[in-house]
Design an enzyme around this catalytic site. Structure first.
Site, PDB file in Angstrom:
ATOM      1  N   LYS A 190       0.811  -1.224   0.000  1.00 39.96           N
ATOM      2  CA  LYS A 190       0.000   0.000   0.000  1.00 39.96           C
ATOM      3  C   LYS A 190       0.845   1.275   0.000  1.00 39.96           C
ATOM      4  CE  LYS A 190      -4.331  -1.652   2.020  1.00 39.96           C
ATOM      5  NZ  LYS A 190      -5.298  -1.522   3.107  1.00 39.96           N
ATOM      6  N   ASP A 223     -10.038   3.283   1.887  1.00 35.15           N
ATOM      7  CA  ASP A 223     -10.187   2.737   3.248  1.00 35.15           C
ATOM      8  C   ASP A 223     -10.745   3.799   4.194  1.00 35.15           C
ATOM      9  OD1 ASP A 223      -9.289   0.144   2.795  1.00 35.15           O
ATOM     10  OD2 ASP A 223      -7.191   0.640   3.204  1.00 35.15           O
TER      11      ASP A 223
HETATM   12  P1  NDP Z   1       0.016  -2.945   9.558  1.00 33.53           P
HETATM   13  O1  NDP Z   1       0.938  -4.094   9.427  1.00 33.53           O
HETATM   14  O2  NDP Z   1       0.278  -1.691   8.797  1.00 33.53           O
HETATM   15  O3  NDP Z   1      -0.084  -2.535  11.130  1.00 33.53           O
HETATM   16  C1  NDP Z   1      -0.222  -3.518  12.107  1.00 33.53           C
HETATM   17  C2  NDP Z   1      -0.515  -2.863  13.440  1.00 33.53           C
HETATM   18  O4  NDP Z   1      -0.715  -3.897  14.411  1.00 33.53           O
HETATM   19  C3  NDP Z   1       0.608  -1.991  13.980  1.00 33.53           C
HETATM   20  O5  NDP Z   1       0.068  -0.958  14.761  1.00 33.53           O
HETATM   21  C4  NDP Z   1       1.389  -2.986  14.847  1.00 33.53           C
HETATM   22  O6  NDP Z   1       2.152  -2.355  15.867  1.00 33.53           O
HETATM   23  C5  NDP Z   1       0.261  -3.777  15.467  1.00 33.53           C
HETATM   24  N1  NDP Z   1       0.668  -5.116  15.875  1.00 33.53           N
HETATM   25  C6  NDP Z   1       0.976  -6.155  15.064  1.00 33.53           C
HETATM   26  N2  NDP Z   1       1.281  -7.244  15.791  1.00 33.53           N
HETATM   27  C7  NDP Z   1       1.167  -6.874  17.095  1.00 33.53           C
HETATM   28  C8  NDP Z   1       1.363  -7.553  18.336  1.00 33.53           C
HETATM   29  N3  NDP Z   1       1.740  -8.839  18.387  1.00 33.53           N
HETATM   30  N4  NDP Z   1       1.153  -6.864  19.487  1.00 33.53           N
HETATM   31  C9  NDP Z   1       0.763  -5.580  19.449  1.00 33.53           C
HETATM   32  N5  NDP Z   1       0.572  -4.878  18.309  1.00 33.53           N
HETATM   33  C10 NDP Z   1       0.771  -5.518  17.146  1.00 33.53           C
HETATM   34  O7  NDP Z   1      -1.435  -3.532   9.225  1.00 33.53           O
HETATM   35  P2  NDP Z   1      -2.730  -2.757   8.744  1.00 33.53           P
HETATM   36  O8  NDP Z   1      -2.862  -1.515   9.529  1.00 33.53           O
HETATM   37  O9  NDP Z   1      -2.740  -2.659   7.273  1.00 33.53           O
HETATM   38  O10 NDP Z   1      -3.884  -3.786   9.144  1.00 33.53           O
HETATM   39  C11 NDP Z   1      -4.249  -4.021  10.503  1.00 33.53           C
HETATM   40  C12 NDP Z   1      -5.480  -4.900  10.540  1.00 33.53           C
HETATM   41  O11 NDP Z   1      -6.585  -4.224   9.951  1.00 33.53           O
HETATM   42  C13 NDP Z   1      -5.326  -6.204   9.751  1.00 33.53           C
HETATM   43  O12 NDP Z   1      -5.896  -7.222  10.524  1.00 33.53           O
HETATM   44  C14 NDP Z   1      -6.132  -5.992   8.502  1.00 33.53           C
HETATM   45  O13 NDP Z   1      -6.684  -7.183   8.020  1.00 33.53           O
HETATM   46  C15 NDP Z   1      -7.217  -5.043   8.996  1.00 33.53           C
HETATM   47  N6  NDP Z   1      -7.731  -4.196   7.920  1.00 33.53           N
HETATM   48  C16 NDP Z   1      -9.080  -4.218   7.668  1.00 33.53           C
HETATM   49  C17 NDP Z   1      -9.612  -3.424   6.675  1.00 33.53           C
HETATM   50  C18 NDP Z   1     -11.084  -3.474   6.430  1.00 33.53           C
HETATM   51  O14 NDP Z   1     -11.525  -2.999   5.377  1.00 33.53           O
HETATM   52  N7  NDP Z   1     -11.859  -3.995   7.344  1.00 33.53           N
HETATM   53  C19 NDP Z   1      -8.778  -2.529   5.860  1.00 33.53           C
HETATM   54  C20 NDP Z   1      -7.375  -2.563   6.213  1.00 33.53           C
HETATM   55  C21 NDP Z   1      -6.900  -3.381   7.216  1.00 33.53           C
HETATM   56  P3  NDP Z   1       3.659  -1.805  15.588  1.00 33.53           P
HETATM   57  O15 NDP Z   1       3.495  -0.476  14.913  1.00 33.53           O
HETATM   58  O16 NDP Z   1       4.269  -1.703  16.928  1.00 33.53           O
HETATM   59  O17 NDP Z   1       4.320  -2.834  14.701  1.00 33.53           O
END
Ligand code: NDP
Length: 279
Positions: free
Chosen positions: A69, A105
């Site tokens: 993205k 989004d």
């Molecule tokens: P990113 O990879 O960009 O971000 C992931 C986020 O989750 C970060 O804030 C990360 O923290 C945090 N994170 C990941 N693993 C852990 C953990 N073990 N403990 C604590 N925090 C954690 O992903 P996206 O933002 O693109 O997507 C996030 C979710 O949203 C996904 O599940 C995706 O499927 C969903 N989504 C749904 C959409 C919809 O239309 N419904 C659209 C887009 C996404 P850190 O910054 O510290 O790494």
């Protein structure tokens, strides 16, 4: 250029579990359009080549998902306002010979919440996560009339960075902190809306740390994560009597907005929703 149907493609890695092909192909069928939506697994090193191929074959549009993205931005000719501010693209539209990156989004999220009759004005939101989806959510919330925003993330510096996505008058009201602060009852009890933008819950078992029992009875919990069954966060919030929804409606709404950008037609959301549920 290709002969035959107009082609829209999803570029991501992985793409096997994506529900977008089912939704968009159902929409094309419902409107009798000779269009087809295909999913291509594009490893990060091949993204430039994939975009060049989309240009060569005259694809009518693209969806871009994890992990491309943000990486796709330099390969495009122009960006819409939301995509430029958020720094991430989920939809690419061909305008003339140019590929323009858009972000649906953000609006998809707002539409999903409006459908739940959530009123943003003067409210306080607690956002968990600071990745790509949180950027879109925070940008959207900044334009919704909301009064206060708390963003908590495992990596606190990324939560701080989201301040720049807000209009100047709201920047001072953003509080950033570590994800564990969501266990603090005084933080959680102030929220009218809690949005999970972390990937916790994707495995069907985990959920973000959150003092859910400290939420106001009127608090709305919106989980961007979605799956076949309700997510652990949604299930727990509902058990406590809170209104809670998973990310399916946002997925549907962002798809509808993309569909409209590609085809210029009103998206047949009912057909798309059916395909989403059946996929
Ligand atoms: P990113 O990879 O960009 O971000 C992931 C986020 O989750 C970060 O804030 C990360 O923290 C945090 N994170 C990941 N693993 C852990 C953990 N073990 N403990 C604590 N925090 C954690 O992903 P996206 O933002 O693109 O997507 C996030 C979710 O949203 C996904 O599940 C995706 O499927 C969903 N989504 C749904 C959409 C919809 O239309 N419904 C659209 C887009 C996404 P850190 O910054 O510290 O790494």
């Amino acid at each position: 250029m290709s002969a035959g149907p107009r082609i829209v493609a999803l570029f991501g890695d992985p793409v096997e579990h994506s529900r977008s092909p089912a939704m968009h192909n159902a929409a094309f069928r419902a409107l009798g359009l000779d269009w087809v939506y295909v999913a291509h697994r594009v490893p990060p090193a091949e993204l430039g080549a994939a975009i060049a191929a989309a240009r060569l074959f005259g694809y009518a549009g693209l969806n871009v998902t994890v992990p491309h993205k943000e990486a796709v931005v330099p390969h495009l000719d122009d960006l819409g306002d939301a995509a430029r501010s958020i720094g991430a693209v989920n939809t690419v539209v061909r305008r003339g010979g140019r590929l323009v990156g858009e972000n649906t989004d953000a609006d998809g999220f707002l539409r999903a919440l409006r459908r739940l009759r959530f009123r943003f004005r003067e409210r306080t939101a607690l956002v968990l996560g600071a990745g790509g989806s949180a950027r879109a959510v925070v940008w959207a919330l900044g334009r919704s009339g909301l009064a206060r925003l708390v963003v908590l993330n495992r990596t606190v510096s990324r939560a701080e960075e989201l301040r720049s996505l807000l209009p100047a008058e709201l920047r001072g009201s953003l509080e950033a902190g570590p994800l564990e602060a969501a266990l603090d009852r005084s933080v959680v009890s102030r929220a009218d809306l809690i949005v999970n933008c972390t990937s916790l819950g994707l495995d069907g078992r985990s959920m973000p740390p959150l003092a859910l029992d400290a939420t106001r009875p009127t608090c709305l919990v919106y989980d961007l994560v979605y799956g076949r069954r309700s997510t652990p966060l949604v299930a727990r919030a509902r058990r406590l009597g809170r209104r809670a929804e998973d990310g399916r409606r946002m997925l549907l709404e962002q798809a509808g907005l993309a569909f409209r950008l590609w085809t210029g037609r009103r998206p047949p959301l009912a057909a798309m929703a059916r395909a989403l549920e059946e996929s």
